[in-house]
Design a protein around this motif. Structure first.
Motif, PDB file in Angstrom:
ATOM      1  N   PRO A   1     -22.855  50.417 -20.328  1.00  0.00           N
ATOM      2  CA  PRO A   1     -22.722  51.605 -19.490  1.00  0.00           C
ATOM      3  C   PRO A   1     -23.117  51.273 -18.054  1.00  0.00           C
ATOM      4  O   PRO A   1     -24.071  50.523 -17.826  1.00  0.00           O
ATOM      5  N   GLY A   2     -22.374  51.819 -17.097  1.00  0.00           N
ATOM      6  CA  GLY A   2     -22.673  51.552 -15.689  1.00  0.00           C
ATOM      7  C   GLY A   2     -21.843  50.417 -15.100  1.00  0.00           C
ATOM      8  O   GLY A   2     -21.758  50.279 -13.878  1.00  0.00           O
ATOM      9  N   ASP A   3     -21.216  49.599 -15.947  1.00  0.00           N
ATOM     10  CA  ASP A   3     -20.361  48.517 -15.432  1.00  0.00           C
ATOM     11  C   ASP A   3     -19.092  49.088 -14.793  1.00  0.00           C
ATOM     12  O   ASP A   3     -18.683  50.220 -15.092  1.00  0.00           O
ATOM     13  N   VAL A   4     -18.478  48.273 -13.933  1.00  0.00           N
ATOM     14  CA  VAL A   4     -17.212  48.676 -13.304  1.00  0.00           C
ATOM     15  C   VAL A   4     -16.078  47.918 -13.989  1.00  0.00           C
ATOM     16  O   VAL A   4     -16.064  46.684 -14.022  1.00  0.00           O
ATOM     17  N   TYR A   5     -15.154  48.677 -14.557  1.00  0.00           N
ATOM     18  CA  TYR A   5     -14.082  48.118 -15.382  1.00  0.00           C
ATOM     19  C   TYR A   5     -12.751  48.452 -14.724  1.00  0.00           C
ATOM     20  O   TYR A   5     -12.476  49.614 -14.407  1.00  0.00           O
ATOM     21  N   TRP A   6     -11.916  47.439 -14.542  1.00  0.00           N
ATOM     22  CA  TRP A   6     -10.614  47.681 -13.907  1.00  0.00           C
ATOM     23  C   TRP A   6      -9.484  47.111 -14.761  1.00  0.00           C
ATOM     24  O   TRP A   6      -9.357  45.900 -14.898  1.00  0.00           O
ATOM     25  N   ALA A   7      -8.712  48.021 -15.337  1.00  0.00           N
ATOM     26  CA  ALA A   7      -7.478  47.609 -16.012  1.00  0.00           C
ATOM     27  C   ALA A   7      -6.338  47.834 -15.024  1.00  0.00           C
ATOM     28  O   ALA A   7      -5.980  48.976 -14.724  1.00  0.00           O
ATOM     29  N   ALA A   8      -5.803  46.729 -14.493  1.00  0.00           N
ATOM     30  CA  ALA A   8      -4.716  46.822 -13.500  1.00  0.00           C
ATOM     31  C   ALA A   8      -3.399  46.968 -14.249  1.00  0.00           C
ATOM     32  O   ALA A   8      -2.628  46.016 -14.378  1.00  0.00           O
ATOM     33  N   SER A   9      -3.194  48.148 -14.771  1.00  0.00           N
ATOM     34  CA  SER A   9      -1.979  48.444 -15.526  1.00  0.00           C
ATOM     35  C   SER A   9      -1.499  49.813 -15.038  1.00  0.00           C
ATOM     36  O   SER A   9      -1.795  50.211 -13.917  1.00  0.00           O
ATOM     37  N   ASP A  10      -0.764  50.517 -15.872  1.00  0.00           N
ATOM     38  CA  ASP A  10      -0.260  51.841 -15.493  1.00  0.00           C
ATOM     39  C   ASP A  10      -0.581  52.795 -16.640  1.00  0.00           C
ATOM     40  O   ASP A  10      -0.514  52.398 -17.812  1.00  0.00           O
ATOM     41  N   VAL A  11      -0.891  54.048 -16.297  1.00  0.00           N
ATOM     42  CA  VAL A  11      -1.219  55.016 -17.360  1.00  0.00           C
ATOM     43  C   VAL A  11      -0.042  55.261 -18.296  1.00  0.00           C
ATOM     44  O   VAL A  11      -0.207  55.804 -19.380  1.00  0.00           O
ATOM     45  N   GLY A  12       1.153  54.832 -17.902  1.00  0.00           N
ATOM     46  CA  GLY A  12       2.331  54.989 -18.763  1.00  0.00           C
ATOM     47  C   GLY A  12       2.355  54.027 -19.934  1.00  0.00           C
ATOM     48  O   GLY A  12       3.187  54.173 -20.834  1.00  0.00           O
ATOM     49  N   TRP A  13       1.489  53.018 -19.925  1.00  0.00           N
ATOM     50  CA  TRP A  13       1.454  52.043 -21.023  1.00  0.00           C
ATOM     51  C   TRP A  13       0.179  52.221 -21.829  1.00  0.00           C
ATOM     52  O   TRP A  13      -0.787  52.829 -21.356  1.00  0.00           O
ATOM     53  N   VAL A  14       0.139  51.604 -23.002  1.00  0.00           N
ATOM     54  CA  VAL A  14      -1.038  51.777 -23.859  1.00  0.00           C
ATOM     55  C   VAL A  14      -2.288  51.205 -23.205  1.00  0.00           C
ATOM     56  O   VAL A  14      -3.385  51.750 -23.357  1.00  0.00           O
ATOM     57  N   VAL A  15      -2.147  50.123 -22.436  1.00  0.00           N
ATOM     58  CA  VAL A  15      -3.318  49.550 -21.755  1.00  0.00           C
ATOM     59  C   VAL A  15      -3.933  50.595 -20.831  1.00  0.00           C
ATOM     60  O   VAL A  15      -5.158  50.734 -20.743  1.00  0.00           O
ATOM     61  N   GLY A  16      -3.073  51.354 -20.166  1.00  0.00           N
ATOM     62  CA  GLY A  16      -3.562  52.398 -19.271  1.00  0.00           C
ATOM     63  C   GLY A  16      -4.254  53.515 -20.032  1.00  0.00           C
ATOM     64  O   GLY A  16      -5.295  54.022 -19.606  1.00  0.00           O
ATOM     65  N   HIS A  17      -3.672  53.931 -21.163  1.00  0.00           N
ATOM     66  CA  HIS A  17      -4.316  54.974 -21.962  1.00  0.00           C
ATOM     67  C   HIS A  17      -5.706  54.509 -22.403  1.00  0.00           C
ATOM     68  O   HIS A  17      -6.700  55.204 -22.216  1.00  0.00           O
TER      69      HIS A  17
END
Ligand code: COA
Ligand code: AMP
Length: 626
Positions: free
Chosen positions: A272-288
């Protein structure tokens, strides 16, 4: 506990293992049964339990005193703006959005289609649906109207949420006219639309049907979280299958929350408190899973990025975001790294930014080729983890479990099966293959929490597509092998799905569009290896006898038709007219050999070929296109 101990425990006692993991989630009513194996078409997790996914992602952190912690950082390289939401601010925005949706008549169980670019409103709308117990279905912005219409007809939403426009590097994409066209094509009547007006382009609103997001948000009262069953659907996400009809992957609330929360600490090594960046799009499962739900369930700060890895403005874009927001974990697709490497081969841009916060890079969406892996390792100086999963599974099947026990990386392998996934390799007859031999990658049932329980309104299709090929197993439609050390190598799809820049596309769907041209007698679309995008679709077209339209015209027509029917994301730009398609004597198109030819590999004439002369002629034409 070691990885081996944990993996063994999860398979020997799944109920005990996942009941323990379920303690990471706040339940409004405890579940009566961890796993009901009698349910059809698939076993169900946490039966009898009641929860609210949105409350777990937001409210509980505010109540625990973390309201001032950053929840969401939206960074737009397209508008050069950064918008920050604390947990308190995001909870308030989502609660008011839920109130606005409720005012528009959205209730628990209703479907809401979300067709939005990468703006904070996309995450807010998804979480607001979860708060109400409504089922969201996000449609990727790079899909055209016909694709949106097909999803609207299948999901039958009471509301569609869109924006006036999306921003691509060279153009403003007017989303609202795309939605209007989709609503015109669709059979299902959508009573209400909610439109986010962006300053770059204003959209016309249809009186009575369309509402303005900002106006409704200003008027709305916060709506409390609505308790739902663990087995109730949280969302539907459509993905490509072998036909033109997309498959509506269903995700439930309970299993999803438990699995995603568990995955953050154990697989991604975050706290908790970490910064997490998924450079994807909310239209894909990675984004969800990893832009919206998992980081918030674990009380991390999630970064949402509107931009590209290159060209917005340069190949240093990712490192700028890492430095500006002190990103600890980055997750993207290998194609993004190939694009960066192509423009910054010696890593000059990397050197201009402070990347000291970054601990790990995760890659998924397609196989990570060893040269890209090595380049990323060498220039970033952090572990680079390839991991394998699918829209259907919702979270990783195979990874290097950083939070359990960091294992040595083997280039070309996504590492080892995640605890809870009983991964096996079977031959086409359903028998286990020897270690190191390639075969069908399958998962022994029951699937762990978070994986799809069915397809939306299509239990029979779910069984046919995933469970019938190898009884007792879920078929992933990927082929690969497991080596002596238990490392999994995912090599190729076994169906007609291709992977273009990390985007999953059906060649069958592309063929349907090409074949609908009046001059086309038949066609084949194959996925050809591409240095940046992984694969690109190429079309082989046979025109009708006596066709008088110039071949160049037929080709440009079909390219335009794919762009307007499937969407620009298909990147269908290459096609040739051939006299005939090379087929087996039983009439099957020899796609494998065609792919080898297009990839410039050595190939041999298949024994089953009907007419070798056709293959030689087509090979000559394909070589001309390369
Ligand atoms: N809305 C409208 N159009 C979109 C769009 C969206 N949300 N996303 C992409 N497009 C369009 C692009 O503008 C482009 O159109 P063009 O043919 O007019 O140039 C087309 O679809 C193809 O887009 P894309 O696949 O993004 O290719 P690109 O050449 O613009 O960029 C990469 C190449 C490799 C930089 C890019 O594909 C990328 O970053 N991929 C990462 C993939 C990813 O995140 N996958 C998710 C799984 S982890
Ligand atoms: P999607 O459902 O869009 O996430 O695409 C899932 C498919 O992408 C998988 O079935 C694989 O074919 C491919 N894929 C995803 N991640 C990997 C990976 N790490 N290695 C190999 N293939 C992958």
């Amino acid at each position: 506990m070691t990885y081996a101990d944990l993996a063994a425990r999860a398979l020997q006692d799944p109920e005990g293992f996942w009941a323990e993991a379920a303690k990471g989630i706040d339940w409004i009513h405890p579940f009566d049964q961890v796993l009901d194996r009698t349910r059809t078409p698939a076993a169900r997790w946490f039966v009898g339990g009641k929860l609210n996914t949105c409350a777990n992602a937001l409210d509980r952190h505010v109540e625990a005193g973390f309201g001032d912690q950053l929840a969401l950082v939206h960074d737009s390289a397209m508008t050069n703006t950064v918008t920050r939401y604390t947990y308190a601010e995001l909870t308030d925005a989502v609660a008011r959005c839920a109130g606005a949706l409720a005012n528009l008549g959205v209730q628990k169980g209703d479907r809401v289609v979300i067709y939005l670019p990468m703006i904070p409103e996309a995450a807010i709308a998804m979480l607001a649906c979860a708060r109400l117990g409504a089922v969201h279905s996000v449609v990727f912005g790079g899909f055209a109207s016909a694709q949106l219409a097909a999803r609207i007809d299948d999901a039958q939403p009471t509301l569609v949420i869109t924006a006036s426009c999306g921003l691509e590097p060279k153009r403003v994409v007017p989303y609202k006219p795309l939605l209007d066209e989709a609503l015109r094509i669709a059979s299902h009547i959508v009573p209400r639309c909610l439109v986010v007006q962006r300053p770059q382009l204003s959209a016309d609103l249809a009186p009575g049907r369309d509402q303005d997001w900002a106006t409704l948000m200003a008027e709305a009262k916060p709506h409390p979280p609505v308790p739902v069953e663990a087995t109730d659907p949280l969302y539907i996400l459509y993905t490509s299958g072998t036909t033109g009809q997309p498959k509506g992957v269903v995700r439930d609330n309970g299993g999803h929350a438990v699995a995603l929360h568990w995955s953050m600490a154990n697989l991604y090594g975050t706290q908790p408190g970490d910064v997490y960046w998924a450079a994807s799009d909310v239209g894909w499962v990675v984004g969800h899973s990893y832009i919206v739900y998992a980081p918030l369930l674990q009380r991390c700060t999630t970064v949402m990025y509107e931009g590209k890895p290159v060209g917005t403005p340069d190949p240093g874009a990712f490192w700028r975001v890492v430095a500006d927001h002190q990103v600890n974990v980055l997750f993207t697709a290998p194609t993004a790294f190939r694009a960066i490497k192509g423009q910054d081969p010696t890593g000059q841009y990397l050197k201009s930014y402070d990347r000291s916060s970054l601990r790990t890079l995760f890659l998924a969406g397609e196989r990570c080729d060893p040269p890209t892996l090595r380049w990323a390792e060498e220039h970033l100086g952090v572990p680079v983890i390839d991991h394998w999963w699918q829209t259907e599974t919702g979270w990783p099947i195979v990874t290097n479990p950083r939070g359990i026990e960091p294992l040595p990386v083997k280039p070309g392998s996504a590492s080892v099966p995640v605890p809870g996934w009983d991964l096996q390799v079977l031959d086409d007859g359903g028998e286990p293959v020897a270690r190191g031999d390639i075969g069908n990658l399958v998962v022994k049932l029951p699937l762990p929490p978070g994986a799809l329980p069915t397809l939306w309104g299509a239990d029979e299709r779910f069984i046919q597509a995933y469970l019938s090929r190898f009884p007792g197993f879920y078929t992933t439609a990927d082929a690969g092998y497991i080596d002596e050390d238990g490392y999994v190598f995912v090599m190729a799809r076994t169906d007609d799905v291709i992977n273009v820049a990390g985007h999953r596309l059906s060649t069958g769907a592309l063929e349907e569009v090409v074949a609908s041209h009046a001059d086309v007698a038949e066609c084949a679309v194959i996925g050809v290896t591409d240095g940046t995008k992984g694969q690109l679709p190429w079309g082989l077209i046979v025109v009708n006898q006596g066709c008088t339209t110039p071949h160049e015209q037929v080709i440009s027509d079909t390219v335009a038709a794919v762009r307007s029917t499937i969407g620009p994301v298909a990147a269908f730009k290459h096609a040739i007219v051939v006299p005939r398609l090379p087929k087996t004597r039983s009439g099957k198109i020899l796609r494998g050999t065609l792919r080898q030819i297009a990839d410039g590999q050595t190939w041999s004439m298949p024994a089953t070929i009907e007419d070798p002369d056709v293959m030689h002629e087509v090979a000559r034409l394909i070589e001309g296109l390369r």
